[in-house]
Motif scaffolding. Sequence first.
Motif, PDB file in Angstrom:
ATOM      1  N   MET A   1      16.197  -5.193   7.346  1.00 24.82           N
ATOM      2  CA  MET A   1      15.661  -3.882   7.728  1.00 24.82           C
ATOM      3  C   MET A   1      14.176  -3.836   7.417  1.00 24.82           C
ATOM      4  SD  MET A   1      17.046  -0.116   6.601  1.00 24.82           S
ATOM      5  CE  MET A   1      18.648  -0.410   7.329  1.00 24.82           C
ATOM      6  N   ASN A   2      13.398  -3.495   8.428  1.00 23.04           N
ATOM      7  CA  ASN A   2      11.944  -3.439   8.279  1.00 23.04           C
ATOM      8  C   ASN A   2      11.518  -1.981   8.150  1.00 23.04           C
ATOM      9  OD1 ASN A   2       9.196  -3.892   8.328  1.00 23.04           O
ATOM     10  ND2 ASN A   2       9.101  -4.289  10.527  1.00 23.04           N
ATOM     11  N   ILE A   3      10.969  -1.612   7.002  1.00 25.07           N
ATOM     12  CA  ILE A   3      10.552  -0.234   6.753  1.00 25.07           C
ATOM     13  C   ILE A   3       9.036  -0.139   6.842  1.00 25.07           C
ATOM     14  CG2 ILE A   3      10.515   1.663   5.099  1.00 25.07           C
ATOM     15  CD1 ILE A   3      13.146   0.569   3.972  1.00 25.07           C
ATOM     16  N   ILE A   4       8.550   0.751   7.711  1.00 24.73           N
ATOM     17  CA  ILE A   4       7.116   0.952   7.910  1.00 24.73           C
ATOM     18  C   ILE A   4       6.766   2.363   7.454  1.00 24.73           C
ATOM     19  CG2 ILE A   4       5.221   1.005   9.574  1.00 24.73           C
ATOM     20  CD1 ILE A   4       6.927  -0.832  11.371  1.00 24.73           C
ATOM     21  N   LYS A   5       5.899   2.463   6.449  1.00 18.56           N
ATOM     22  CA  LYS A   5       5.458   3.774   5.966  1.00 18.56           C
ATOM     23  C   LYS A   5       4.079   4.079   6.543  1.00 18.56           C
ATOM     24  CE  LYS A   5       8.034   3.656   1.620  1.00 18.56           C
ATOM     25  NZ  LYS A   5       7.973   3.799   0.144  1.00 18.56           N
ATOM     26  N   THR A   6       3.976   5.200   7.200  1.00 19.35           N
ATOM     27  CA  THR A   6       2.721   5.592   7.838  1.00 19.35           C
ATOM     28  C   THR A   6       2.028   6.667   7.013  1.00 19.35           C
ATOM     29  OG1 THR A   6       3.841   7.241   9.215  1.00 19.35           O
ATOM     30  CG2 THR A   6       3.623   5.014  10.116  1.00 19.35           C
ATOM     31  N   THR A   7       0.733   6.791   7.209  1.00 16.48           N
ATOM     32  CA  THR A   7      -0.060   7.697   6.372  1.00 16.48           C
ATOM     33  C   THR A   7      -0.551   8.935   7.098  1.00 16.48           C
ATOM     34  OG1 THR A   7      -2.058   6.407   6.871  1.00 16.48           O
ATOM     35  CG2 THR A   7      -0.820   5.811   4.888  1.00 16.48           C
ATOM     36  N   SER A   8      -0.236   9.055   8.376  1.00 16.16           N
ATOM     37  CA  SER A   8      -0.668  10.227   9.134  1.00 16.16           C
ATOM     38  C   SER A   8       0.279  10.449  10.303  1.00 16.16           C
ATOM     39  CB  SER A   8      -2.092  10.039   9.666  1.00 16.16           C
ATOM     40  OG  SER A   8      -2.124   9.016  10.659  1.00 16.16           O
ATOM     41  N   GLU A   9       0.247  11.658  10.843  1.00 16.99           N
ATOM     42  CA  GLU A   9       1.052  11.975  12.027  1.00 16.99           C
ATOM     43  C   GLU A   9       0.678  11.067  13.188  1.00 16.99           C
ATOM     44  OE1 GLU A   9       3.772  14.553  14.298  1.00 16.99           O
ATOM     45  OE2 GLU A   9       3.396  14.343  12.157  1.00 16.99           O
ATOM     46  N   GLN A  10      -0.609  10.828  13.342  1.00 20.70           N
ATOM     47  CA  GLN A  10      -1.062   9.966  14.429  1.00 20.70           C
ATOM     48  C   GLN A  10      -0.515   8.545  14.275  1.00 20.70           C
ATOM     49  OE1 GLN A  10      -5.311   9.923  15.060  1.00 20.70           O
ATOM     50  NE2 GLN A  10      -5.246   8.123  16.374  1.00 20.70           N
ATOM     51  N   GLN A  11      -0.599   8.016  13.079  1.00 19.07           N
ATOM     52  CA  GLN A  11      -0.099   6.659  12.863  1.00 19.07           C
ATOM     53  C   GLN A  11       1.407   6.589  13.054  1.00 19.07           C
ATOM     54  OE1 GLN A  11      -0.470   5.043   8.892  1.00 19.07           O
ATOM     55  NE2 GLN A  11      -0.551   2.940   9.636  1.00 19.07           N
ATOM     56  N   PHE A  12       2.111   7.619  12.633  1.00 17.40           N
ATOM     57  CA  PHE A  12       3.565   7.689  12.814  1.00 17.40           C
ATOM     58  C   PHE A  12       3.916   7.584  14.295  1.00 17.40           C
ATOM     59  CE2 PHE A  12       7.391  10.280  13.550  1.00 17.40           C
ATOM     60  CZ  PHE A  12       8.287   9.758  12.632  1.00 17.40           C
ATOM     61  N   ASN A  13       3.263   8.415  15.113  1.00 15.90           N
ATOM     62  CA  ASN A  13       3.546   8.420  16.546  1.00 15.90           C
ATOM     63  C   ASN A  13       3.095   7.132  17.223  1.00 15.90           C
ATOM     64  OD1 ASN A  13       4.620  11.036  16.396  1.00 15.90           O
ATOM     65  ND2 ASN A  13       2.606  11.973  16.675  1.00 15.90           N
ATOM     66  N   GLU A  14       1.924   6.634  16.844  1.00 16.91           N
ATOM     67  CA  GLU A  14       1.411   5.403  17.452  1.00 16.91           C
ATOM     68  C   GLU A  14       2.292   4.201  17.111  1.00 16.91           C
ATOM     69  OE1 GLU A  14      -2.615   5.125  16.146  1.00 16.91           O
ATOM     70  OE2 GLU A  14      -3.385   6.418  17.752  1.00 16.91           O
ATOM     71  N   THR A  15       2.834   4.197  15.899  1.00 12.46           N
ATOM     72  CA  THR A  15       3.698   3.078  15.501  1.00 12.46           C
ATOM     73  C   THR A  15       4.975   3.063  16.330  1.00 12.46           C
ATOM     74  OG1 THR A  15       2.824   3.130  13.242  1.00 12.46           O
ATOM     75  CG2 THR A  15       4.939   2.015  13.586  1.00 12.46           C
ATOM     76  N   GLY A  16       5.617   4.215  16.441  1.00 11.25           N
ATOM     77  CA  GLY A  16       6.838   4.290  17.241  1.00 11.25           C
ATOM     78  C   GLY A  16       6.590   3.952  18.698  1.00 11.25           C
ATOM     79  N   ALA A  17       5.538   4.540  19.265  1.00 15.14           N
ATOM     80  CA  ALA A  17       5.215   4.281  20.669  1.00 15.14           C
ATOM     81  C   ALA A  17       4.830   2.829  20.883  1.00 15.14           C
ATOM     82  CB  ALA A  17       4.079   5.195  21.123  1.00 15.14           C
ATOM     83  N   GLY A  18       4.140   2.248  19.920  1.00 16.95           N
ATOM     84  CA  GLY A  18       3.720   0.857  20.042  1.00 16.95           C
ATOM     85  C   GLY A  18       4.896  -0.100  20.093  1.00 16.95           C
ATOM     86  N   ILE A  19       5.931   0.184  19.321  1.00 12.29           N
ATOM     87  CA  ILE A  19       7.118  -0.670  19.330  1.00 12.29           C
ATOM     88  C   ILE A  19       7.802  -0.605  20.698  1.00 12.29           C
ATOM     89  CG2 ILE A  19       9.439  -0.929  18.358  1.00 12.29           C
ATOM     90  CD1 ILE A  19       8.195   0.019  15.653  1.00 12.29           C
ATOM     91  N   ILE A  20       7.914   0.590  21.248  1.00 13.77           N
ATOM     92  CA  ILE A  20       8.550   0.751  22.559  1.00 13.77           C
ATOM     93  C   ILE A  20       7.683   0.133  23.651  1.00 13.77           C
ATOM     94  CG2 ILE A  20       9.336   2.437  24.272  1.00 13.77           C
ATOM     95  CD1 ILE A  20       9.973   4.295  21.861  1.00 13.77           C
TER      96      ILE A  20
END
Length: 241
Positions: A1-20
């Motif tokens: 399981m790969n856990i990614i902790k983000t530091t901002s709302e923007q990074q949270f959304n960009e990380t999810g969108a980037g994976i897709i």
Amino acid sequence: MNIIKTTSEQQFNETGAGIIASLLQSNPRAILGLATGSTPVGVYEKLIELYREGSVSFKQASTYNLDEYIGLPANHPESYRWFMNEKLFNHVDILPENTHVPSGIEADPQKAAEDYARLLDEAGQIDLQLLGLGHNGHVGFNEPSDVLQGPPHIVKLDERTREANARFFNSIEEVPTHAITMGIGSILKAKQILLMAKGEDKADIIATALKGPITTKCPASFLQTHSNVVVVVDQAAGRWI
């Protein structure tokens, strides 16, 4: 399981969108399992941005949503078909016939669940399943119970779930009491699962789901059995993991 902790709302959304987006770039014909609710809204907004920039296309992709309320037609503003059209489908180049959401108005809801199960079987393995996480550990509308079902099925919504969703309706009385949802078995068949959660109010349940015992009382805990799960959280939701 790969856990990614983000530091901002923007990074949270960009990380999810980037994976897709990365999946679509490497496999334009990808089969996506999609979710509704407040958590993926920013992810969908970012995917729309990437599409408009020419970085990603949905033209050859197909999608299968987790769930739908029973009793709400597709044109109801709180139906999940409406949500997906407004938040993503109408703004990218995906073909409407390649988007799939369970029917909430089938005269026989059991038949609608069985039809959706057959549709999933015919589609083949989902490449990436996007999930949010309910406060009681539900994924899709798989509520805590003594037993969990594998295929798409009808579920009676937990009152806490209805209360959480009441903000989208005029009153809790308008919130449907039942839904059709992919089962845990359907979800676990995906090649990759992307679980996203944000906010202090999700910290305890994220820790329970990922670190606690595997139990039907916390449906999300079954994600521990999957070999390819990516978890994206903000600092608040991820404080205990």
